[in-house]
Design a protein around this motif. Structure first.
Motif, PDB file in Angstrom:
ATOM      1  N   THR A  43       6.679   3.387  -0.765  1.00  0.00           N
ATOM      2  CA  THR A  43       6.882   3.912  -2.114  1.00  0.00           C
ATOM      3  C   THR A  43       5.762   3.369  -2.992  1.00  0.00           C
ATOM      4  O   THR A  43       5.252   2.266  -2.743  1.00  0.00           O
ATOM      5  CB  THR A  43       8.240   3.478  -2.715  1.00  0.00           C
ATOM      6  OG1 THR A  43       8.216   2.059  -2.953  1.00  0.00           O
ATOM      7  CG2 THR A  43       9.397   3.815  -1.788  1.00  0.00           C
ATOM      8  N   PRO A  44       5.355   4.106  -3.995  1.00  0.00           N
ATOM      9  CA  PRO A  44       4.302   3.578  -4.875  1.00  0.00           C
ATOM     10  C   PRO A  44       4.719   2.294  -5.575  1.00  0.00           C
ATOM     11  O   PRO A  44       3.906   1.395  -5.778  1.00  0.00           O
ATOM     12  CB  PRO A  44       4.056   4.725  -5.871  1.00  0.00           C
ATOM     13  CG  PRO A  44       5.249   5.611  -5.771  1.00  0.00           C
ATOM     14  CD  PRO A  44       5.749   5.481  -4.373  1.00  0.00           C
ATOM     15  N   GLU A  45       6.016   2.200  -5.908  1.00  0.00           N
ATOM     16  CA  GLU A  45       6.493   0.989  -6.571  1.00  0.00           C
ATOM     17  C   GLU A  45       6.375  -0.226  -5.647  1.00  0.00           C
ATOM     18  O   GLU A  45       5.947  -1.300  -6.053  1.00  0.00           O
ATOM     19  CB  GLU A  45       7.950   1.162  -7.011  1.00  0.00           C
ATOM     20  CG  GLU A  45       8.180   2.246  -8.041  1.00  0.00           C
ATOM     21  CD  GLU A  45       8.456   3.609  -7.443  1.00  0.00           C
ATOM     22  OE1 GLU A  45       8.909   4.500  -8.177  1.00  0.00           O
ATOM     23  OE2 GLU A  45       8.218   3.786  -6.221  1.00  0.00           O
ATOM     24  N   SER A  46       6.742  -0.026  -4.382  1.00  0.00           N
ATOM     25  CA  SER A  46       6.674  -1.122  -3.421  1.00  0.00           C
ATOM     26  C   SER A  46       5.238  -1.567  -3.181  1.00  0.00           C
ATOM     27  O   SER A  46       4.938  -2.768  -3.145  1.00  0.00           O
ATOM     28  CB  SER A  46       7.307  -0.696  -2.089  1.00  0.00           C
ATOM     29  OG  SER A  46       7.124  -1.676  -1.103  1.00  0.00           O
ATOM     30  N   GLU A  47       4.333  -0.611  -3.014  1.00  0.00           N
ATOM     31  CA  GLU A  47       2.933  -0.951  -2.778  1.00  0.00           C
ATOM     32  C   GLU A  47       2.344  -1.701  -3.967  1.00  0.00           C
ATOM     33  O   GLU A  47       1.561  -2.644  -3.798  1.00  0.00           O
ATOM     34  CB  GLU A  47       2.141   0.312  -2.464  1.00  0.00           C
ATOM     35  CG  GLU A  47       2.522   0.931  -1.118  1.00  0.00           C
ATOM     36  CD  GLU A  47       1.754   2.195  -0.805  1.00  0.00           C
ATOM     37  OE1 GLU A  47       0.831   2.535  -1.587  1.00  0.00           O
ATOM     38  OE2 GLU A  47       2.059   2.850   0.209  1.00  0.00           O
ATOM     39  N   GLN A  48       2.722  -1.301  -5.167  1.00  0.00           N
ATOM     40  CA  GLN A  48       2.250  -2.007  -6.359  1.00  0.00           C
ATOM     41  C   GLN A  48       2.817  -3.418  -6.419  1.00  0.00           C
ATOM     42  O   GLN A  48       2.092  -4.387  -6.680  1.00  0.00           O
ATOM     43  CB  GLN A  48       2.639  -1.229  -7.617  1.00  0.00           C
ATOM     44  CG  GLN A  48       1.885   0.065  -7.802  1.00  0.00           C
ATOM     45  CD  GLN A  48       2.384   0.864  -8.999  1.00  0.00           C
ATOM     46  OE1 GLN A  48       3.148   0.358  -9.821  1.00  0.00           O
ATOM     47  NE2 GLN A  48       1.958   2.111  -9.095  1.00  0.00           N
ATOM     48  N   ASN A  49       4.121  -3.533  -6.162  1.00  0.00           N
ATOM     49  CA  ASN A  49       4.760  -4.854  -6.211  1.00  0.00           C
ATOM     50  C   ASN A  49       4.143  -5.811  -5.195  1.00  0.00           C
ATOM     51  O   ASN A  49       3.888  -6.986  -5.497  1.00  0.00           O
ATOM     52  CB  ASN A  49       6.261  -4.722  -5.933  1.00  0.00           C
ATOM     53  CG  ASN A  49       7.005  -3.999  -7.039  1.00  0.00           C
ATOM     54  OD1 ASN A  49       6.518  -3.888  -8.155  1.00  0.00           O
ATOM     55  ND2 ASN A  49       8.179  -3.495  -6.722  1.00  0.00           N
ATOM     56  N   CYS A  50       3.912  -5.300  -3.972  1.00  0.00           N
ATOM     57  CA  CYS A  50       3.335  -6.145  -2.921  1.00  0.00           C
ATOM     58  C   CYS A  50       1.917  -6.572  -3.290  1.00  0.00           C
ATOM     59  O   CYS A  50       1.536  -7.736  -3.087  1.00  0.00           O
ATOM     60  CB  CYS A  50       3.329  -5.399  -1.589  1.00  0.00           C
ATOM     61  SG  CYS A  50       4.957  -5.221  -0.827  1.00  0.00           S
ATOM     62  N   ALA A  51       1.132  -5.645  -3.820  1.00  0.00           N
ATOM     63  CA  ALA A  51      -0.251  -5.962  -4.181  1.00  0.00           C
ATOM     64  C   ALA A  51      -0.303  -6.988  -5.301  1.00  0.00           C
ATOM     65  O   ALA A  51      -1.086  -7.945  -5.253  1.00  0.00           O
ATOM     66  CB  ALA A  51      -0.995  -4.687  -4.581  1.00  0.00           C
ATOM     67  N   VAL A  52       0.527  -6.801  -6.317  1.00  0.00           N
ATOM     68  CA  VAL A  52       0.553  -7.743  -7.442  1.00  0.00           C
ATOM     69  C   VAL A  52       0.949  -9.138  -6.968  1.00  0.00           C
ATOM     70  O   VAL A  52       0.319 -10.140  -7.321  1.00  0.00           O
ATOM     71  CB  VAL A  52       1.526  -7.239  -8.540  1.00  0.00           C
ATOM     72  CG1 VAL A  52       1.819  -8.342  -9.553  1.00  0.00           C
ATOM     73  CG2 VAL A  52       0.945  -6.017  -9.240  1.00  0.00           C
ATOM     74  N   MET A  53       1.991  -9.207  -6.148  1.00  0.00           N
ATOM     75  CA  MET A  53       2.469 -10.495  -5.663  1.00  0.00           C
ATOM     76  C   MET A  53       1.425 -11.172  -4.779  1.00  0.00           C
ATOM     77  O   MET A  53       1.177 -12.384  -4.897  1.00  0.00           O
ATOM     78  CB  MET A  53       3.773 -10.297  -4.889  1.00  0.00           C
ATOM     79  CG  MET A  53       4.522 -11.571  -4.572  1.00  0.00           C
ATOM     80  SD  MET A  53       6.168 -11.142  -3.899  1.00  0.00           S
ATOM     81  CE  MET A  53       6.823 -12.783  -3.597  1.00  0.00           C
ATOM     82  N   ALA A  54       0.771 -10.396  -3.902  1.00  0.00           N
ATOM     83  CA  ALA A  54      -0.253 -10.954  -3.019  1.00  0.00           C
ATOM     84  C   ALA A  54      -1.437 -11.486  -3.809  1.00  0.00           C
ATOM     85  O   ALA A  54      -1.950 -12.572  -3.522  1.00  0.00           O
ATOM     86  CB  ALA A  54      -0.712  -9.894  -2.017  1.00  0.00           C
ATOM     87  N   VAL A  55      -1.882 -10.741  -4.802  1.00  0.00           N
ATOM     88  CA  VAL A  55      -3.015 -11.185  -5.628  1.00  0.00           C
ATOM     89  C   VAL A  55      -2.652 -12.445  -6.394  1.00  0.00           C
ATOM     90  O   VAL A  55      -3.444 -13.401  -6.476  1.00  0.00           O
ATOM     91  CB  VAL A  55      -3.470 -10.065  -6.579  1.00  0.00           C
ATOM     92  CG1 VAL A  55      -4.476 -10.602  -7.599  1.00  0.00           C
ATOM     93  CG2 VAL A  55      -4.084  -8.915  -5.796  1.00  0.00           C
TER      94      VAL A  55
END
Length: 388
Positions: free
Chosen positions: A277-289
């Motif tokens: 989901t776009p929300e999941s991909e955004q959340n994962c990217a933000v958290m990883a960064v």
């Protein structure tokens, strides 16, 4: 300036959190300080000596050479919970598809049209082949009560299900997220014998490989519906297919298709949609960064899979970050060496995880490079980094 190499496409929402004055980010970086990755396989990747950390925008890290990273003093991060809501919603979809054979019903309707039949004349007669039970008042067993499992367990209660959970490593934080009406059992067989549906949410490791085998399936209720959105290798396909043939398992819904599974009856196989989901991909990217930058800028570790979590507010003039083996007297050796040179330790934090430990030391003054080299030469020290 830190160099960050990206593998796969990383959400720009996450990438925008890098300070351009401190970080260069691209898929062509060399001698990188950090790596951002999703599903790309790094198992055979030549890790440069400059590499300090790898952040996986997702949960599973079986695409990363954890042992090699640990030995090289490279922190590996994942993003637990960032995709939890997306997976939770797909579990609900999976339970419904496993119950009502929605997939088969849709394919049947299309086959009637393809055969030239007026579908409106046959639906009433044909629908009986795709009838199935409701979720209401059925029992759900949730194996693994972390970020995803807890959400699944809680929402199943709101559907009127009775919920049993099993997690031998249940943390206090995870326990607090669970509704008090969930039955947390210490024996997984207690869950197996009660559950009409079983969903699994654990990491894939050597210990969990083929955890769901013939013995485990035999302990479940006849007619159980099994959902695997965790990792394909956790389930022994031979055992599952045999149980489907006998009807012991009524349906197997998995996010990890193989040719054998796709061709088998009573299997619903999806193309790893759990976090798509776009929300999941955004959340994962933000958290990883955020995990990566906090480690590079401050030495803090959050959500590492190979090193202990250690965070400490900055104080003093210099921070020393020390990755070392988890053996006796390491702290004494480090502080003795620093005090011998007259260095004042303003603050310190140390934690261990398995064979490895991590120590943060805030120093009152800037120290000479030879003192840092002395710390590096200590027996069982793997890596030392200094942040000013």
């Amino acid at each position: 300036m830190y160099r960050i190499k990206t593998f796969n496409k990383i959400s720009p929402v996450g990438l925008s959190r890098f300070d351009p004055e401190r970080y260069t980010v691209s898929d062509s970086e060399t001698n990188e300080d950090g790596i951002l990755v999703r599903s790309a396989k790094l198992l055979d990747y030549s890790l440069p000596e400059s590499l300090l950390a790898i952040a996986r925008a997702g949960v599973g890290v079986n695409n990363i050479p954890i042992d090699r990273c640990s030995e090289a003093g490279i922190a590996v991060f994942s993003t637990p919970g960032a995709n939890a809501n997306a997976v939770k919603e797909l579990v609900l979809c999976a339970m419904l598809m496993g119950s009502r054979d929605v997939d088969g019903a849709i394919r049947w309707v299309r086959s009637q049209v393809d055969a030239g039949v007026d579908v409106t004349t046959v639906v009433e007669k044909g629908k009986s082949a795709y009838a199935g039970p409701e979720l209401y008042k059925k029992t759900l067993g949730v194996i693994g009560l972390g970020a995803i499992g807890a959400l699944v367990a809680n929402i199943a209660l709101s559907l009127g299900m009775d919920v049993y959970g099993y997690d031998p490593y249940l943390s206090v934080d995870a326990a607090l997220r669970l509704d008090r009406h969930i039955h947390v059992v210490k024996d997984i067989n207690e869950l197996y014998k009660r559950a009409d549906y079983v969903t699994i949410h654990i990491h894939f490791t050597d210990k969990t490989k083929h955890m769901i085998d013939a013995k485990a399936i035999a302990a479940m209720k006849r007619g159980v519906r099994f959902i695997n959105l965790a990792r394909g290798e956790i389930v022994n396909d031979d055992a599952m297919l045999a149980a489907l043939d006998t009807g012991w398992v009524a349906a197997y819904i998995t996010d990890f298709p193989t040719n054998r599974l796709v061709q088998a009856p009573h299997v619903v196989a999806m193309p790893h949609l759990g976090a798509s989901t776009p929300e999941s991909e955004q959340n994962c990217a933000v958290m990883a960064v955020d995990e990566l930058t906090d480690y590079l800028d401050n030495g803090n570790i959050r959500n590492s899979v190979n090193l202990p979590n250690v965070s400490m507010e900055r104080s003093g003039a210099m921070r020393m970050c020390i990755i070392h083996r988890n053996v006796p007297a390491m702290l004494a050796n480090i502080t003795a060496l620093l005090s011998k040179d007259g260095v004042n330790v303003e603050n310190m934090s140390n934690k261990s995880r398995g064979d490895y430990a991590y120590t943060l030391v805030d120093l009152g003054t800037l120290v000479e490079s030879d003192i840092i080299e002395d710390v590096k030469r200590l027996t069982n020290v793997i890596r030392v980094r200094v942040i000013e």
